[in-house]
Scaffold this motif. Sequence first.
Motif, short mmCIF file in Angstrom:
data_model
loop_
_atom_site.label_atom_id
_atom_site.label_comp_id
_atom_site.label_asym_id
_atom_site.label_seq_id
_atom_site.Cartn_x
_atom_site.Cartn_y
_atom_site.Cartn_z
N LEU A 186 0.83 -1.20 0.00
CA LEU A 186 0.00 0.00 0.00
C LEU A 186 0.87 1.26 0.00
N ASP B 224 -5.03 8.46 0.92
CA ASP B 224 -5.88 7.34 1.33
C ASP B 224 -5.08 6.04 1.40
N THR C 285 -4.38 3.94 4.79
CA THR C 285 -4.73 2.53 4.84
C THR C 285 -3.52 1.71 5.25
N VAL D 71 -3.36 -0.80 8.45
CA VAL D 71 -3.01 -2.22 8.33
C VAL D 71 -1.79 -2.53 9.19
#
Length: 94
Positions: free
Chosen positions: A18, A63, A67, A71
Amino acid sequence: MTGFHADPAALAALARRLEDTAQEYGTAADETGGSGDLGPLVADAFRAVTGEWADRIRVVQEDFGATADGVRAAAEVYRTGDANAVAELRRADG
């Protein structure tokens, strides 16, 4: 046991992916907006449009980054929970 299993290492790997994606979006936002030699009016209009695109891309970047942070935090919670459970079992056996 409930059959539920969390893999902190897999979550950490997902967080890294990510983050990589967020960096790619950041690069895309940085590269959006080159207008070349289009003349003053066209260049201004082009910058206005691409500036909006860059802003939207940056929101997506943020974003993905948020995220990744979430996580990573979940992975740490699971890792800590596992360590605490092992310690508790050792105390009970001890």
